[in-house]
Design an enzyme around this catalytic site. Structure first.
Site, PDB file in Angstrom:
ATOM      1  N   GLU A 165       7.625  -5.857  -1.662  1.00 13.99           N
ATOM      2  CA  GLU A 165       8.181  -4.586  -1.169  1.00 13.99           C
ATOM      3  C   GLU A 165       9.564  -4.703  -0.539  1.00 13.99           C
ATOM      4  O   GLU A 165       9.798  -4.230   0.571  1.00 13.99           O
ATOM      5  CB  GLU A 165       7.196  -3.949  -0.168  1.00 13.99           C
ATOM      6  CG  GLU A 165       5.822  -3.712  -0.767  1.00 13.99           C
ATOM      7  CD  GLU A 165       4.824  -3.094   0.207  1.00 13.99           C
ATOM      8  OE1 GLU A 165       5.171  -2.870   1.376  1.00 13.99           O
ATOM      9  OE2 GLU A 165       3.688  -2.819  -0.220  1.00 13.99           O
ATOM     10  N   ASN A 212       6.347  -8.251  -6.062  1.00 13.44           N
ATOM     11  CA  ASN A 212       5.286  -7.232  -6.025  1.00 13.44           C
ATOM     12  C   ASN A 212       5.781  -5.995  -5.259  1.00 13.44           C
ATOM     13  O   ASN A 212       6.337  -6.125  -4.165  1.00 13.44           O
ATOM     14  CB  ASN A 212       4.073  -7.847  -5.299  1.00 13.44           C
ATOM     15  CG  ASN A 212       2.810  -7.020  -5.378  1.00 13.44           C
ATOM     16  OD1 ASN A 212       2.366  -6.656  -6.467  1.00 13.44           O
ATOM     17  ND2 ASN A 212       2.209  -6.728  -4.224  1.00 13.44           N
ATOM     18  N   HIS A 248      -0.676   2.172  -6.592  1.00 14.72           N
ATOM     19  CA  HIS A 248      -1.442   3.037  -5.682  1.00 14.72           C
ATOM     20  C   HIS A 248      -1.174   4.476  -6.110  1.00 14.72           C
ATOM     21  O   HIS A 248      -0.141   5.060  -5.759  1.00 14.72           O
ATOM     22  CB  HIS A 248      -0.998   2.818  -4.234  1.00 14.72           C
ATOM     23  CG  HIS A 248      -1.335   1.441  -3.726  1.00 14.72           C
ATOM     24  ND1 HIS A 248      -2.636   1.018  -3.566  1.00 14.72           N
ATOM     25  CD2 HIS A 248      -0.556   0.407  -3.357  1.00 14.72           C
ATOM     26  CE1 HIS A 248      -2.638  -0.232  -3.101  1.00 14.72           C
ATOM     27  NE2 HIS A 248      -1.383  -0.621  -2.971  1.00 14.72           N
ATOM     28  N   GLU A 278      -2.688  -3.790  -7.348  1.00 13.12           N
ATOM     29  CA  GLU A 278      -3.357  -3.151  -6.198  1.00 13.12           C
ATOM     30  C   GLU A 278      -3.881  -1.778  -6.584  1.00 13.12           C
ATOM     31  O   GLU A 278      -3.827  -0.833  -5.792  1.00 13.12           O
ATOM     32  CB  GLU A 278      -2.382  -3.030  -5.008  1.00 13.12           C
ATOM     33  CG  GLU A 278      -1.699  -4.339  -4.640  1.00 13.12           C
ATOM     34  CD  GLU A 278      -0.899  -4.304  -3.339  1.00 13.12           C
ATOM     35  OE1 GLU A 278      -0.975  -3.291  -2.612  1.00 13.12           O
ATOM     36  OE2 GLU A 278      -0.213  -5.307  -3.052  1.00 13.12           O
ATOM     37  N   ASP A 280      -5.434   1.657  -7.125  1.00 17.82           N
ATOM     38  CA  ASP A 280      -6.426   2.634  -6.671  1.00 17.82           C
ATOM     39  C   ASP A 280      -5.867   4.020  -6.945  1.00 17.82           C
ATOM     40  O   ASP A 280      -4.663   4.177  -7.156  1.00 17.82           O
ATOM     41  CB  ASP A 280      -6.871   2.448  -5.200  1.00 17.82           C
ATOM     42  CG  ASP A 280      -5.743   2.287  -4.192  1.00 17.82           C
ATOM     43  OD1 ASP A 280      -4.620   2.775  -4.447  1.00 17.82           O
ATOM     44  OD2 ASP A 280      -5.995   1.685  -3.124  1.00 17.82           O
TER      45      ASP A 280
END
Ligand SMILES: *[C@@H]1O[C@H](CO)[C@@H](O)[C@H](O)[C@H]1NC(C)=O
Ligand SMILES: *[C@@H]1O[C@H](CO)[C@@H](O)[C@H](O)[C@H]1NC(C)=O
Ligand SMILES: *[C@@H]1O[C@H](CO)[C@@H](O)[C@H](O)[C@H]1NC(C)=O
Ligand SMILES: *[C@@H]1O[C@H](CO)[C@@H](O)[C@H](O)[C@H]1NC(C)=O
Ligand SMILES: *[C@@H]1O[C@H](CO)[C@@H](O)[C@H](O)[C@H]1NC(C)=O
Length: 364
Positions: A165, A212, A248, A278, A280
């Site tokens: 990030e 990432n 996400h 990650e 979701d």
């Protein structure tokens, strides 16, 4: 083909015929799971994050039965146990107890580990964020942290998220202690430190190094900036293997399969592996699941995302950021939002589970 017990309405006839078809036995006997299907579809793994040992997961036997089941998960990511605040809470005082407890799971269960992460702006201990640093002293801090972790965990890490990030949503570099002290030079430096650390790790060159980030799953300024960032490292001849797209997403707001494929290919065309790291898909209002399109749309969003990975040759695998709502990070970070995982908190599967299976078995 999908036939869900969880309530999506499909024609009864279609359901009863698919019941007899191979591949559907998992609904009844659970003889196969997401990792089995992922491997058959050409991926290296289907995985999950787990917050062991710092959450209730540590003692939740029902949760662990699924986590430990390599038919479902061939890869795990420590949600917190390897972050800076957990591994170097005081300068030079390295604490690996939590990470070692975490690693007991994948080690006994023969699961790959995506180690997470070496450098990030968040979950830093205050000695880092409030220290008085010069360019040289902060570089020494980075080098010590990166070298110690890479060499301690060694090839137990299938991959490392070396840098996490570093970008703002508009594609500019995030202002944090690293950028503000060292300048943009910190980015190639952290990958260089990680590569240099491999000299102390037997067989270490096979560990994959990733950048990432979130919000890079759509073509746009942030995705373009991520591509420039990783190219900048690679062009200097420094080891960097892949880009992790956190993924996400929000129900009804998930980029389409075609959009995700096109975006993933912009990275693979430049010579990088990609992974959904990650995943979701959360509801924006937990009191009204019709907002965004309901469970059926959530299932479709999962299906599109996983199918995009299957479509792209160098997409190596998909990791969900924990697999059931009980341990989801979402409600704590986005109050009023949630139910983003593929199992409900009571460990029954959602239609989203079937969406993932559909994506992984489409070509059977
Ligand atoms: C899951 O695997 C870990 C590591 O082997 C073990 O300690 C734990 O008891 C297992 N949990 C269950 C429910 O089997
Ligand atoms: C980009 O976003 C950052 C963080 O929100 C902000 O500080 C900066 O001013 C923005 N830059 C431009 C050019 O919009
Ligand atoms: C910090 O040092 C590196 C060389 O190690 C240099 O490339 C970079 O420009 C320096 N940063 C600043 C802000 O002076
Ligand atoms: C969420 O849904 C509930 C039930 O429909 C509604 O009362 C509430 O205003 C919604 N909240 C937001 C933030 O939209
Ligand atoms: C599990 O939880 C979901 C969501 O609350 C609910 O719809 C379902 O009926 C529950 N299943 C069981 C077996 O308790």
């Amino acid at each position: 083909m999908r036939c869900s017990l969880a309530g999506i309405s499909y024609a009864l006839l279609a359901c009863s015929t698919t019941l007899a078809a191979p591949g559907w036995s998992h609904r009844w006997k659970r003889s196969k799971g997401l990792n089995d299907y992922a491997k058959k579809a050409g991926l290296l793994y289907f995985g999950t994050a787990a917050d062991i040992p710092s959450s209730g997961e540590n003692t939740d036997v029902a949760y662990q039965r699924i986590l430990n089941n390599t038919h479902e998960f061939g890869q795990v990511t420590p949600a917190n146990a390897m972050k800076w605040d957990a591994t170097e809470p005081q300068q030079g005082d390295f604490t690996f107890g939590a990470a070692e407890q975490f690693l007991g799971f994948p080690t006994s269960n023969h699961q790959l580990v995506r180690c997470h992460n070496l450098v990030w702006h968040s979950q830093l201990p205050s000695w880092v964020t409030s220290g008085t640093w010069t360019n040289a002293t902060l570089q020494a801090v980075l080098k010590s942290h990166i070298t110690t972790l890479v060499q301690h965990f060694g090839t137990r890490c299938y991959a490392w998220d070396v840098l996490n990030e570093a970008l703002n949503d508009n594609g500019t570099l995030r202002q944090d202690v690293w950028l503000n002290t060292i300048g943009p030079a910190y980015i190639p430096l952290v990958f260089q430190f990680a590569e240099e650390a491999l000299k102390g790790v037997k067989g270490g060159r096979r560990i994959k190094f990733y950048y990432n980030d979130y919000g890079i799953e759509n073509p746009g300024p942030k995705s373009a900036a991520a591509l420039e960032l990783v190219k900048g490292v690679k062009d200097r001849g420094i080891k960097i293997d892949g880009v992790g797209l956190q993924s996400h997403f929000i129900v009804g707001g998930t980029p389409s399969r075609e959009t995700q494929v096109q975006n993933l290919q912009s990275f693979t065309a430049a010579g990088f592996d990609v992974a959904l790291t990650e995943l979701d898909v959360r509801f924006s209002n937990v009191s009204d699941l019709s907002v965004g399109g309901g469970l059926e749309q959530q299932s479709q969003d999962y299906e599109n995302s996983v199918a995009a990975c299957v479509d792209v040759k160098r997409c190596v695998g998909v990791t969900v950021w924990d697999f059931d709502d009980k341990y989801s990070w979402i409600p704590g970070t986005f109050p009023g939002q949630g139910f983003g995982d593929i199992w409900w908190a009571n460990l029954t599967m959602k239609p989203a589970y079937d969406g993932v299976v559909a994506a992984l078995t489409e070509r059977d």
